[in-house]
Design a protein around this motif. Sequence first.
Motif, PDB file in Angstrom:
ATOM      1  N   ARG A  12      -6.557  -2.723 -10.559  1.00 17.46           N
ATOM      2  CA  ARG A  12      -7.483  -2.142  -9.576  1.00 17.46           C
ATOM      3  C   ARG A  12      -6.762  -1.766  -8.289  1.00 17.46           C
ATOM      4  N   PHE A  13      -5.803  -2.591  -7.881  1.00 15.32           N
ATOM      5  CA  PHE A  13      -5.007  -2.279  -6.694  1.00 15.32           C
ATOM      6  C   PHE A  13      -4.200  -0.998  -6.920  1.00 15.32           C
ATOM      7  N   VAL A  14      -3.599  -0.883  -8.108  1.00 17.64           N
ATOM      8  CA  VAL A  14      -2.820   0.316  -8.455  1.00 17.64           C
ATOM      9  C   VAL A  14      -3.708   1.555  -8.418  1.00 17.64           C
ATOM     10  N   THR A  15      -4.903   1.441  -8.972  1.00 15.40           N
ATOM     11  CA  THR A  15      -5.841   2.562  -8.995  1.00 15.40           C
ATOM     12  C   THR A  15      -6.186   3.023  -7.586  1.00 15.40           C
ATOM     13  N   GLN A  16      -6.392   2.084  -6.704  1.00 15.00           N
ATOM     14  CA  GLN A  16      -6.800   2.414  -5.336  1.00 15.00           C
ATOM     15  C   GLN A  16      -5.666   2.999  -4.498  1.00 15.00           C
ATOM     16  N   ASN A  17      -4.412   2.592  -4.778  1.00 12.75           N
ATOM     17  CA  ASN A  17      -3.332   2.907  -3.843  1.00 12.75           C
ATOM     18  C   ASN A  17      -2.230   3.805  -4.404  1.00 12.75           C
ATOM     19  N   TYR A  18      -2.084   3.895  -5.731  1.00 13.78           N
ATOM     20  CA  TYR A  18      -0.983   4.670  -6.295  1.00 13.78           C
ATOM     21  C   TYR A  18      -1.453   5.849  -7.145  1.00 13.78           C
ATOM     22  N   SER A  19      -2.698   6.230  -7.018  1.00 17.22           N
ATOM     23  CA  SER A  19      -3.268   7.254  -7.898  1.00 17.22           C
ATOM     24  C   SER A  19      -2.561   8.602  -7.772  1.00 17.22           C
ATOM     25  N   SER A  20      -2.043   8.925  -6.601  1.00 15.64           N
ATOM     26  CA  SER A  20      -1.416  10.237  -6.401  1.00 15.64           C
ATOM     27  C   SER A  20       0.043  10.271  -6.843  1.00 15.64           C
ATOM     28  N   THR A  21       0.677   9.103  -7.014  1.00 15.95           N
ATOM     29  CA  THR A  21       2.112   9.072  -7.333  1.00 15.95           C
ATOM     30  C   THR A  21       2.422   8.538  -8.720  1.00 15.95           C
ATOM     31  N   LEU A  58       0.815  -1.224   0.000  1.00 12.23           N
ATOM     32  CA  LEU A  58       0.000   0.000   0.000  1.00 12.23           C
ATOM     33  C   LEU A  58       0.842   1.266   0.000  1.00 12.23           C
ATOM     34  N   ASN A  59       1.926   1.259   0.772  1.00 12.59           N
ATOM     35  CA  ASN A  59       2.659   2.501   1.025  1.00 12.59           C
ATOM     36  C   ASN A  59       3.866   2.713   0.117  1.00 12.59           C
ATOM     37  N   ILE A  60       3.966   1.990  -0.986  1.00 12.79           N
ATOM     38  CA  ILE A  60       5.075   2.224  -1.912  1.00 12.79           C
ATOM     39  C   ILE A  60       4.735   3.442  -2.775  1.00 12.79           C
ATOM     40  N   PRO A  61       5.596   4.457  -2.802  1.00 12.20           N
ATOM     41  CA  PRO A  61       5.337   5.630  -3.649  1.00 12.20           C
ATOM     42  C   PRO A  61       5.715   5.349  -5.108  1.00 12.20           C
ATOM     43  N   VAL A  62       4.903   4.528  -5.767  1.00  8.85           N
ATOM     44  CA  VAL A  62       5.227   4.046  -7.118  1.00  8.85           C
ATOM     45  C   VAL A  62       5.058   5.172  -8.137  1.00  8.85           C
ATOM     46  N   SER A  63       6.127   5.428  -8.879  1.00  4.21           N
ATOM     47  CA  SER A  63       6.095   6.426  -9.944  1.00  4.21           C
ATOM     48  C   SER A  63       5.951   5.770 -11.318  1.00  4.21           C
ATOM     49  N   THR A  64       6.726   4.702 -11.536  1.00  8.46           N
ATOM     50  CA  THR A  64       6.651   3.939 -12.785  1.00  8.46           C
ATOM     51  C   THR A  64       6.399   2.477 -12.453  1.00  8.46           C
ATOM     52  N   ASP A  78     -11.320   3.100 -15.093  1.00 14.27           N
ATOM     53  CA  ASP A  78     -11.288   3.544 -13.692  1.00 14.27           C
ATOM     54  C   ASP A  78      -9.927   4.140 -13.348  1.00 14.27           C
ATOM     55  N   LEU A  79      -8.871   3.504 -13.835  1.00 12.69           N
ATOM     56  CA  LEU A  79      -7.522   4.016 -13.565  1.00 12.69           C
ATOM     57  C   LEU A  79      -7.333   5.404 -14.166  1.00 12.69           C
ATOM     58  N   ALA A  80      -7.823   5.595 -15.386  1.00 11.58           N
ATOM     59  CA  ALA A  80      -7.707   6.909 -16.037  1.00 11.58           C
ATOM     60  C   ALA A  80      -8.417   7.995 -15.235  1.00 11.58           C
ATOM     61  N   ARG A  81      -9.539   7.656 -14.663  1.00  9.57           N
ATOM     62  CA  ARG A  81     -10.308   8.637 -13.879  1.00  9.57           C
ATOM     63  C   ARG A  81      -9.622   8.997 -12.567  1.00  9.57           C
ATOM     64  N   GLN A  82      -8.868   8.058 -11.996  1.00  8.26           N
ATOM     65  CA  GLN A  82      -8.261   8.289 -10.682  1.00  8.26           C
ATOM     66  C   GLN A  82      -6.823   8.802 -10.765  1.00  8.26           C
ATOM     67  N   CYS A  83      -6.047   8.313 -11.720  1.00  9.50           N
ATOM     68  CA  CYS A  83      -4.616   8.656 -11.813  1.00  9.50           C
ATOM     69  C   CYS A  83      -4.424   9.870 -12.716  1.00  9.50           C
ATOM     70  N   ARG A  84      -4.787  11.008 -12.217  1.00  5.74           N
ATOM     71  CA  ARG A  84      -4.808  12.222 -13.033  1.00  5.74           C
ATOM     72  C   ARG A  84      -3.412  12.802 -13.270  1.00  5.74           C
ATOM     73  N   ASN A  85      -2.409  12.318 -12.561  1.00  7.52           N
ATOM     74  CA  ASN A  85      -1.041  12.799 -12.765  1.00  7.52           C
ATOM     75  C   ASN A  85      -0.264  11.956 -13.775  1.00  7.52           C
ATOM     76  N   LEU A  86      -0.937  11.022 -14.399  1.00 12.87           N
ATOM     77  CA  LEU A  86      -0.275  10.100 -15.318  1.00 12.87           C
ATOM     78  C   LEU A  86       0.331  10.847 -16.511  1.00 12.87           C
ATOM     79  N   LEU A  87       1.588  10.513 -16.818  1.00 11.92           N
ATOM     80  CA  LEU A  87       2.284  11.101 -17.971  1.00 11.92           C
ATOM     81  C   LEU A  87       2.320  10.150 -19.161  1.00 11.92           C
ATOM     82  N   GLU A  88       2.373   8.838 -18.874  1.00  9.88           N
ATOM     83  CA  GLU A  88       2.455   7.852 -19.955  1.00  9.88           C
ATOM     84  C   GLU A  88       1.654   6.611 -19.583  1.00  9.88           C
TER      85      GLU A  88
END
Length: 379
Positions: free
Chosen positions: A298-307, A278-284, A327-337
């Motif tokens: 789904r796990f990524v969407t729930q836990n890494y959306s801000s990073t 849960l607490n990994i600040p995943v960037s890529t 769902d991931l697109a809607r939550q991970c708004r900082n996504l670059l790629e």
Amino acid sequence: MPAAAPELWNCIPEEILIQIFCYLSLRDRYTVFQVCRQWAAAVSSSSVWYFTEISCDSEDEEGMLQSLLQFLSRIKHLKIVFDQSKEVIRKNVTRILDVLAKQSHKLQQLCIVCHGENPYFYSGQDILQSIQNICDTKNQLDLQHIDFRQMPFTLNDELVELLATTNPNLHSLFINNRTLVCNVAPDTVKKVLRACPRLSALGVYYVSLSDDVFEELLKPERAAFTHLDIFCERLDKYIPVISEELWAAVSQKHPQLCVDLEFDHTIPACKIPRILKLNIPVSTLQLNTYNYMVNQIRFVTQNYSSTLKKLMLQTTSSEDLNSSLVDLARQCRNLLEIHCYCVVSQEVVEAFLMHCPSLKQYTLKITKERHPWKPVSVQ
């Protein structure tokens, strides 16, 4: 008028020529060196050689390499790119590295990139020995950045520890080079962190991490740690995973930390949920598993959306996949790629374009196409 054109070149100040020659390839610098004395003097400036990329792809480069040797001591940032399939070219690379080892140089950054077929029974021992020679303490080397991610030769504890102990001012060290076997133990990584107090970026195999390594990162005197690049592969199924508590503690101690995770196709699918915490600040995140990945998305969407900044998927098409990606697109708004190497629905493409305002590139195909698939740049 045409006859006067050569005279114009003679009027260009040397400092302007130096700025121009900085952008030339090694082969073009060699050509420039032979034009005239004025150009030879300009291309010999230390400023021209500060950042240098050496591409060894041809077997007929003797004259160019001989000319290069006199400038090696002026290089601070060196990148060597070579075709590992040809013995003559490999000998040229070892020759360059051996000259570096003997000269009193000011090298600060070393990056080695291999391409081409890896010959049978060739393990790169000649290249690795030359790297070890560079680290001889008599040379008083002060490397600050080392990147071996694209050098597919198995590194061992002895060499990695030598790199650290002879270069205590290292800022970054990347040794996650995707070889079949990882011979770097967690105890060696712990020694690296102790020997290099300024190290802020590290690339390793997951099997090279342990609780003790994370405890080293948690020491009060540890400088800011900003980048951890981890390669996960088949050997990870035999080792314990890093606990949720340790990831949380390291993230709190180093709030600027970004983690890049790559899962190779050899890792068992059942191991992936255990590694993702849960607490990994995943960037890529790269899931190159070719397995059913909907639950992981789904796990990524729930836990890494801000990073999360970049996501790459090698999986299989399904309606569930389309739904999870929307769902991931809607939550991970900082996504670059976003790069998904299977067919998705038009709704998925539209979701990423609509909900990810910072999106720079994407690979999302709605019909099957011949590989390799090229990414689309967002204007």
